[in-house]
Design a protein around this motif. Structure first.
Motif, mmCIF file in Angstrom:
data_model
loop_
_atom_site.group_PDB
_atom_site.id
_atom_site.type_symbol
_atom_site.label_atom_id
_atom_site.label_comp_id
_atom_site.label_asym_id
_atom_site.label_seq_id
_atom_site.Cartn_x
_atom_site.Cartn_y
_atom_site.Cartn_z
ATOM 1 N N GLN A 270 3.238 -3.334 10.915
ATOM 2 C CA GLN A 270 2.774 -3.257 9.772
ATOM 3 C C GLN A 270 1.219 -3.987 10.108
ATOM 4 O O GLN A 270 0.120 -3.925 9.564
ATOM 5 N N GLY B 195 -0.987 -1.529 11.650
ATOM 6 C CA GLY B 195 -1.463 -0.606 10.816
ATOM 7 C C GLY B 195 -2.695 -1.429 9.710
ATOM 8 O O GLY B 195 -3.543 -0.648 9.694
ATOM 9 N N GLY C 99 -6.781 4.795 1.346
ATOM 10 C CA GLY C 99 -5.744 5.889 0.958
ATOM 11 C C GLY C 99 -5.855 6.244 -0.399
ATOM 12 O O GLY C 99 -4.963 6.708 -1.144
ATOM 13 N N GLU D 295 -2.339 4.668 -0.809
ATOM 14 C CA GLU D 295 -1.452 4.775 0.249
ATOM 15 C C GLU D 295 -2.086 5.597 1.617
ATOM 16 O O GLU D 295 -2.888 6.601 1.376
ATOM 17 N N THR D 296 -1.739 5.015 2.648
ATOM 18 C CA THR D 296 -2.296 5.738 4.069
ATOM 19 C C THR D 296 -1.224 5.898 4.987
ATOM 20 O O THR D 296 -0.406 4.757 5.029
ATOM 21 N N ASP D 297 -0.950 7.016 5.476
ATOM 22 C CA ASP D 297 0.061 6.853 6.587
ATOM 23 C C ASP D 297 -0.836 7.062 7.845
ATOM 24 O O ASP D 297 -1.514 7.998 8.040
ATOM 25 N N HIS E 203 0.032 7.389 12.059
ATOM 26 C CA HIS E 203 0.835 7.434 13.067
ATOM 27 C C HIS E 203 0.347 6.932 14.469
ATOM 28 O O HIS E 203 -0.954 7.288 14.948
ATOM 29 N N VAL F 283 5.378 5.717 12.239
ATOM 30 C CA VAL F 283 4.549 6.001 11.025
ATOM 31 C C VAL F 283 4.440 4.960 10.298
ATOM 32 O O VAL F 283 5.421 4.423 9.802
ATOM 33 N N ARG G 174 3.194 3.168 6.827
ATOM 34 C CA ARG G 174 2.546 3.514 5.506
ATOM 35 C C ARG G 174 2.047 2.129 4.919
ATOM 36 O O ARG G 174 2.715 1.315 4.708
ATOM 37 N N LEU G 175 0.851 2.429 4.745
ATOM 38 C CA LEU G 175 -0.002 1.370 4.062
ATOM 39 C C LEU G 175 -0.208 1.549 2.676
ATOM 40 O O LEU G 175 -0.909 2.596 2.167
ATOM 41 N N ARG G 176 0.061 0.658 1.925
ATOM 42 C CA ARG G 176 -0.118 0.819 0.389
ATOM 43 C C ARG G 176 -1.141 -0.235 0.113
ATOM 44 O O ARG G 176 -1.056 -1.587 0.336
#
Length: 651
Positions: free
Chosen positions: A463, A466, A491, A499-501, A503, A512, A514-516
């Motif tokens: 996290q 990311g 995102g 949100e953004t994924d 990798h 992967v 996932r950022l919200r």
């Protein structure tokens, strides 16, 4: 008179020698290989001359080319640094014959002490205690087999003309002797041009204590205290400190006086180091060898004495007497040095090489010193020693020096290949090191803490990575209108949660993330090169350096490279290497020991790879049949290149 000085070396020692030479008003001359054409020591010199070639034997070990360079540059003197030609008696004589001043001892002293065998014979005549061993002229296998049996295993094979761990092998049992002897002889020939070996009893828990001596041309000789160099890996020093902790005044004086007697017995001139193995249990010390040159670890001696040993070398070479007497030698505080290496501690300390994508040194200041010869963007070659830099800290006492050096290591950043940076931090932070519980088995004994088993990176790391990646990307790429939603990197999508994924790949793991926009890591903000994270009212800082396509994120004392992950490309690369034994680092193929169709047992040596002046055997992970060879002797290979394809033996 010396007005122009040629430094017959490279890297940090060349830069360090030239720094003092310039302070004394001398013109400096650098020599370099084809590989080092754009190296830092070349840039810092007043004059630079290309020796050609890449490997040491094609460049820095070519005495004729170095002498020709000195003549072309108008130099009156040559400083050999350490390694290469520094302990080559023939080179010292050639300098004298060419009318050049050699900033080292007379050739006769190098002959006497440059050979470990001759040095031990000399010490034996002088009554200095020796470790049981064989130092004779006969070099056949039968002699070593007989002498090793007499001494008793384990034994240590050592290059008679070498140092720095090159041509050195520990042999636990007779069945290992033949292969170890052959490999050590090749390393010695490659590194020093001399394959002669000696063998001695391998002491299991000694301390490595050495005495810095200095002599002038007027018969004066003194010792500048001692250093403890017990923290070693692969028989090479990693941490050095001065003075050696726990030595009594009487023991320090006894070792120092013995070292001075040894130097005077051979008419020594200049800087030298007499090395001893010290057994705390019996309070006895044994002569090991004398290095007839300046040592890598000389900065800790400079730190506790306030003296410039290179300046002393130059003045002694000019014929000046030593400026102080033994009674006037200072001993102030404590100093510790660590060697920053391009290597993989978790992979058996195998050397690394490649592009230096990121390099940050801690700032200099009171009690803080960095000796280096590299810059960000350099290519680290597999042909030379893997040391990148030395970090030295001084304090009023040992603990102050230790804490200061830890702080310096925390401010250091290296990216592009594996280094021992995190390992050094763990060594200095270890309670046993803090308590000065030192011996040459320190690393092996505390391996579980110093080289912890690899574990999966936790969710918190991913996290943070990311968040740091997304924010660094937003800083790198902005639209014309900073307030436009199309320029945002959060995102955002019309009518949907932002949100953004990502990798991401780090330490061989992919994730992967996932950022919200609304519920990312709370309070994670990238401020310049630091990621500030506030959790539960506590703010912590993580170094986060974006360099090209990689983000270097500090995690648990280690700088972890993070990059975007392309699953398709990674799968293709993995498929390309399936079934092959690859090169663990960049290097050259020295020997191929098998052929297609040959049946081999588990652990059998298949290929010998040379990198950073050391040999590394590629061994069979299991019994099987050699299906294919993808390399040839003399070939240069890159890390990961498939070398041998081995099929498992059928049941």
């Amino acid at each position: 008179m010396i007005t122009t000085l040629l430094v017959a070396n490279r890297g940090e020692i060349a830069c360090r020698v030239m720094r003092t030479a310039k302070a004394l008003g001398l013109t400096t001359v650098a020599v370099h290989s084809a590989t080092d054409r754009n190296a830092r020591h070349v840039e810092e010199a007043d004059i630079a001359i290309d020796l050609g070639g890449a490997k040491p034997a094609e460049s820095y070990l070519r005495a004729d080319a170095v002498l020709a360079a000195a003549k072309a540059a108008g130099a009156q003197a040559i400083h050999p640094g350490y390694g290469f030609l520094s302990e080559n008696a023939g080179f010292a004589r050639a300098c004298e014959e060419a009318g050049l001043v050699f900033l080292g001892p007379p050739a006769s002293a190098i002959d006497a002490m440059g050979s470990k065998s001759a040095a031990k014979a000399l010490m034996e005549d002088a009554g200095v205690p020796l470790v049981p061993g064989y130092h004779g002229e006969a070099q056949d296998y039968a002699t070593f087999q007989r002498e090793a049996a007499r001494i008793g295993y384990p034994v240590l094979l050592k290059a008679a003309a070498g140092g720095g761990g090159k041509g050195m092998k520990v042999v636990e049992r007779e069945s290992e002797l033949a292969e170890a002897l052959e490999s050590a002889q090749r390393e010695a020939q490659s590194g020093f041009g001399d394959s002669r070996m000696l063998v001695e009893k391998y002491l299991t828990k000694p301390r490595h204590v050495e005495i810095q001596v200095f002599a002038d041309k007027h018969g004066n000789c003194l010792y500048l205290n001692e250093r403890d160099c017990s923290i070693q890996r692969r028989h090479q020093k990693v941490v050095e400190e001065a003075p050696a902790p726990g030595l009594s005044v009487e023991l320090r004086r006894g070792m120092g006086e013995a070292a001075v007697r040894a130097a005077q017995a051979i008419g020594y001139v200049g800087a030298g180091t007499v090395e001893f193995l010290y057994d705390e249990g019996s309070n006895q010390f044994f002569f090991m060898e004398m290095n007839t040159r300046l040592q890598v670890e000389h900065p800790v001696t400079e730190a506790i004495t306030g003296l410039d040993l290179v300046a002393w070398q130059i003045r002694v070479a000019r014929g000046e007497p030593l400026p102080i007497t033994q009674e006037q030698v200072p001993l102030n505080g404590h100093a510790i040095e660590v060697r920053l290496y391009a290597e993989d501690p978790e992979g058996g300390f195998l050397p690394a090489s490649g592009h230096l994508a990121l390099y940050r040194e801690p700032p200099a200041g009171p009690g803080r010193r960095v000796d280096s010869g590299i810059r960000e963007g350099d290519e680290i070659s597999p042909f030379y020693d893997p040391m990148l830099a030395k970090l030295i800290a001084w304090g009023e006492n040992r603990e102050e020096a230790r804490q200061r050096l830890l702080s310096m290591l925390c401010e250091t950043a290296v990216g592009g290949f594996k280094t021992n940076l995190a390992f050094l931090r763990r060594v200095l932070a270890h309670p046993a090191f803090a308590a000065a519980e030192l011996d040459t088995g320190f690393i092996a004994r505390h391996q579980e803490q110093l080289l912890p088993a690899a574990s999966a990176l936790p969710e918190t790391f991913w996290q943070l990575a990311g968040e740091a990646w997304a924010q660094s990307e937003a800083e790198r790429v902005r639209g014309d209108d900073a307030h436009s939603p199309w320029s945002a990197r959060d995102g955002w999508r019309s009518g949907l949660p932002g949100e953004t994924d990502l990798h991401l790949l780090a330490k061989g793991e992919s994730q992967v993330v996932r950022l919200r926009h609304a519920d990312g890591v709370r309070g994670a903000t990238l401020n310049g090169e630091w990621l500030d994270v506030a959790i539960g009212g506590v703010r912590r800082r993580h170094l986060a350096l974006r360099q090209g396509d990689s983000l270097y994120l500090e995690w648990n004392g280690e700088l972890v490279p993070v990059r975007r992950f392309d699953a398709i490309a990674e799968a293709e690369a993995a498929h390309a290497h399936h079934g092959g034994l690859g090169a663990p680092m960049n290097g050259s193929i020295v020997r191929i020991l098998v052929e297609p169709g040959q049946v081999v047992e588990a652990g059998a040596a298949l290929v010998v790879l040379e990198a950073m002046k050391m040999e590394h055997s590629i061994r069979a992970p299991h019994a099987g049949v050699v299906k294919s060879l993808y390399c040839r002797e003399g070939e240069l290979v890159s890390e990961g290149t498939s070398l041998v394809e081995l099929e498992e033996a059928s049941a």
